[in-house]
Design a protein around this motif. Structure first.
Motif, mmCIF file in Angstrom:
data_model
loop_
_atom_site.group_PDB
_atom_site.id
_atom_site.type_symbol
_atom_site.label_atom_id
_atom_site.label_comp_id
_atom_site.label_asym_id
_atom_site.label_seq_id
_atom_site.Cartn_x
_atom_site.Cartn_y
_atom_site.Cartn_z
ATOM 1 N N LEU A 158 17.980 12.410 19.630
ATOM 2 C CA LEU A 158 18.615 11.221 19.065
ATOM 3 C C LEU A 158 18.758 10.086 20.078
ATOM 4 N N GLN A 159 19.028 10.435 21.342
ATOM 5 C CA GLN A 159 19.168 9.347 22.322
ATOM 6 C C GLN A 159 17.817 8.642 22.550
ATOM 7 N N ARG A 160 16.724 9.386 22.386
ATOM 8 C CA ARG A 160 15.390 8.759 22.503
ATOM 9 C C ARG A 160 15.127 7.861 21.291
ATOM 10 N N TYR A 161 15.480 8.371 20.102
ATOM 11 C CA TYR A 161 15.297 7.549 18.896
ATOM 12 C C TYR A 161 16.117 6.259 19.001
ATOM 13 N N TYR A 162 17.325 6.403 19.544
ATOM 14 C CA TYR A 162 18.229 5.253 19.700
ATOM 15 C C TYR A 162 17.595 4.183 20.594
ATOM 16 N N ARG A 163 17.018 4.633 21.711
ATOM 17 C CA ARG A 163 16.355 3.675 22.623
ATOM 18 C C ARG A 163 15.096 3.097 21.977
ATOM 19 N N ASP A 164 14.332 3.969 21.299
ATOM 20 C CA ASP A 164 13.044 3.536 20.744
ATOM 21 C C ASP A 164 13.175 2.519 19.611
ATOM 22 N N VAL A 165 14.135 2.726 18.701
ATOM 23 C CA VAL A 165 14.242 1.780 17.570
ATOM 24 C C VAL A 165 14.667 0.392 18.031
ATOM 25 N N ARG A 166 15.382 0.328 19.144
ATOM 26 C CA ARG A 166 15.804 -0.995 19.657
ATOM 27 C C ARG A 166 14.598 -1.874 19.987
ATOM 28 N N ALA A 167 13.485 -1.245 20.364
ATOM 29 C CA ALA A 167 12.293 -2.014 20.738
ATOM 30 C C ALA A 167 11.803 -2.875 19.581
ATOM 31 N N GLY A 168 12.095 -2.429 18.356
ATOM 32 C CA GLY A 168 11.631 -3.170 17.184
ATOM 33 C C GLY A 168 12.143 -4.594 17.112
ATOM 34 N N LEU A 169 13.301 -4.834 17.714
ATOM 35 C CA LEU A 169 13.872 -6.185 17.703
ATOM 36 C C LEU A 169 13.014 -7.163 18.486
ATOM 37 N N HIS A 170 12.192 -6.629 19.399
ATOM 38 C CA HIS A 170 11.411 -7.499 20.282
ATOM 39 C C HIS A 170 9.929 -7.524 19.917
ATOM 40 N N ASN A 171 9.582 -6.837 18.806
ATOM 41 C CA ASN A 171 8.220 -6.945 18.270
ATOM 42 C C ASN A 171 8.168 -8.121 17.296
ATOM 43 N N PRO A 172 6.996 -8.756 17.153
ATOM 44 C CA PRO A 172 6.910 -9.909 16.246
ATOM 45 C C PRO A 172 6.943 -9.489 14.776
ATOM 46 N N PRO A 173 7.429 -10.399 13.882
ATOM 47 C CA PRO A 173 8.147 -11.627 14.213
ATOM 48 C C PRO A 173 9.603 -11.330 14.569
ATOM 49 N N MET A 174 10.169 -12.137 15.482
ATOM 50 C CA MET A 174 11.569 -11.933 15.884
ATOM 51 C C MET A 174 12.488 -12.348 14.720
ATOM 52 N N ASP A 175 13.671 -11.746 14.707
ATOM 53 C CA ASP A 175 14.608 -11.975 13.597
ATOM 54 C C ASP A 175 14.939 -13.454 13.387
ATOM 55 N N ASP A 176 15.181 -14.176 14.487
ATOM 56 C CA ASP A 176 15.587 -15.579 14.333
ATOM 57 C C ASP A 176 14.469 -16.404 13.697
ATOM 58 N N MET A 177 13.204 -16.074 14.050
ATOM 59 C CA MET A 177 12.074 -16.809 13.472
ATOM 60 C C MET A 177 11.925 -16.494 11.986
ATOM 61 N N THR A 178 12.186 -15.239 11.629
ATOM 62 C CA THR A 178 12.100 -14.845 10.218
ATOM 63 C C THR A 178 13.157 -15.559 9.391
ATOM 64 N N ILE A 179 14.395 -15.605 9.911
ATOM 65 C CA ILE A 179 15.494 -16.275 9.182
ATOM 66 C C ILE A 179 15.176 -17.762 8.991
ATOM 67 N N GLN A 180 14.626 -18.374 10.035
ATOM 68 C CA GLN A 180 14.247 -19.790 9.969
ATOM 69 C C GLN A 180 13.152 -20.002 8.916
ATOM 70 N N LEU A 181 12.180 -19.094 8.927
ATOM 71 C CA LEU A 181 11.071 -19.164 7.969
ATOM 72 C C LEU A 181 11.596 -19.019 6.537
ATOM 73 N N LEU A 182 12.546 -18.094 6.346
ATOM 74 C CA LEU A 182 13.120 -17.884 5.013
ATOM 75 C C LEU A 182 13.915 -19.107 4.558
ATOM 76 N N ALA A 183 14.594 -19.753 5.508
ATOM 77 C CA ALA A 183 15.354 -20.969 5.175
ATOM 78 C C ALA A 183 14.402 -22.081 4.715
ATOM 79 N N LYS A 184 13.307 -22.261 5.459
ATOM 80 C CA LYS A 184 12.321 -23.297 5.100
ATOM 81 C C LYS A 184 11.694 -22.992 3.745
ATOM 82 N N HIS A 185 11.419 -21.705 3.520
ATOM 83 C CA HIS A 185 10.831 -21.256 2.253
ATOM 84 C C HIS A 185 11.789 -21.562 1.097
#
Length: 384
Positions: free
Chosen positions: A350-377
């Motif tokens: 579980l501690q490995r899964y915990y570290r590994d899933v965090r990496a997803g936040l830094h894969n594209p597209p980043m959350d802030d860009m997605t929220i901005q895109l959804l706002a424009k949409h």
């Protein structure tokens, strides 16, 4: 057993489950050592998996985006690092087969090589540009010299670098404002891998630095021009959330097994009978259902859409990645709450899964860009 011999998707999913069980047994060792899952990648090659996304006319199976992400998810249940690594190779081939941006002769050549076991990935990130999705210009340069190109520069996060045979490298073309993608075989003189990967997440992806010093390639390996303003939606990037969904499912699996077996002397029977544990398991199930529905739904929408409709799917693809990744983080967290302090032991997956899933936040597209895109949409589609 070979993936190419199997007739149905269900059979292929079943074969992948068998391979994934093998990956689980090695995941801890690779993580602790910060090494690379060479055997897993070899197993995927030997089984014919690495050529499944190649179009049928080029010798592959031309599997659908939906099947691709389902298979990737199962790999990640066994080992997230293996899944994310091979996902880039598989997704790039799927994308090239769909959009056909390359000269037919070069794509045909790469498909032939992949059918024989070659692996490919793009190298686009640089220390000063950050993620290429944010629009930074590559400092890696390409200079025309007669009928060749000379490439100089360096890339970070070159995932799967220990076993890659080909790199797709973005470079700024000297004496022009253009950015191009160049195909560079690993065997080319001046290509070097600098082992720098020291992340605490997905330690087994071998995402080292790629160093290019006076690398000479023929003109035909200038495969396509990067046009930031006309960036097309990329369905194949759903392999990223699929990886994190797989890791979250592995965490759920562990939590249920633990809860069935753990019987402290303060209660009668295992903790799985306790209402508070069942409450958390119910929440996990709900979250995983929500993640599956958006991920699979968007993948199927992609398959059923024509090119014009696909180009408008950026908001949906971004929403799927954001939802699934953040949900996966939350599922791993809930699983750890069920297991308690034992989940923080280095021996506990579980501690490995915990570290590994965090990496997803830094894969594209980043959350802030997605929220901005959804706002424009939302604004663009607002009717008075």
């Amino acid at each position: 057993m070979n993936f190419h011999e199997l007739k149905t998707m269900d059979e292929r999913l079943e074969l992948m489950r068998t391979l994934s069980k093998k990956f689980i047994t090695k995941a801890h060792q690779v993580d602790i050592e910060g090494s690379f899952p060479f055997e897993n990648i070899q197993d995927l090659k030997d089984s014919g998996y690495t050529s499944l996304t190649i179009p049928r006319e080029n010798g592959g199976k031309g599997i659908s985006l939906y099947e691709f992400i389902r298979l990737q998810e199962i790999i990640a249940e066994g080992d997230g690092a293996t899944a994310l690594s091979i996902g880039w190779h598989m997704g790039i081939l799927l994308n090239l087969g769909e959009k056909k941006p390359w000269k037919e002769s070069v794509f045909k050549y790469i498909c032939e090589k992949v059918m024989k076991g070659s692996l490919i990935n793009s190298a686009a990130t640089e220390p000063k540009t950050g993620s290429p999705t944010r629009g930074g210009r590559p400092e890696t340069t390409a200079c025309k010299n007669g009928s060749n190109w000379v490439i100089n520069g360096g890339k970070t996060f070159t995932t799967m670098s220990p076993v890659l045979d080909y790199f797709i490298v973005s470079a700024t073309i000297k004496d022009s404002n253009e950015i191009g993608n160049f195909l560079i075989p690993r065997s080319t003189k001046g290509v070097e891998i600098k082992e720098t990967w020291d992340s605490i997440a997905l330690r087994g992806t071998g995402s080292h630095d790629l160093i290019l010093q006076n690398v000479v390639i023929p003109d035909e390996y200038f495969v396509d021009q990067v046009r930031p303003e006309g960036k097309k939606a990329n369905g194949w990037l759903l392999h990223i959330p699929a990886c994190y969904l797989g890791i979250a499912k592995a965490a759920r699996q562990y939590a249920i097994q633990f809860a069935k077996e753990y019987t402290p002397n303060s209660i009668v029977g295992p903790i799985i009978d306790l209402p508070n544990v069942q409450q958390k398991l119910g929440e996990i199930e709900l979250k995983l259902m929500q993640a599956e529905y958006i991920l699979y739904g968007v993948a199927k929408q992609w398959e059923q859409s024509d090119d014009q409709a696909r180009d408008k799917m950026g908001p949906a693809l971004g929403a799927a990645k954001l939802t699934v990744t953040n949900t996966a983080i939350s599922v791993v967290d809930l699983s750890m709450r069920i297991v308690g302090a034992k989940s923080l032991s280095l021996q506990n997956p579980l501690q490995r899964y915990y570290r590994d899933v965090r990496a997803g936040l830094h894969n594209p597209p980043m959350d802030d860009m997605t929220i901005q895109l959804l706002a424009k949409h939302s604004i663009a589609n607002h009717n008075h």
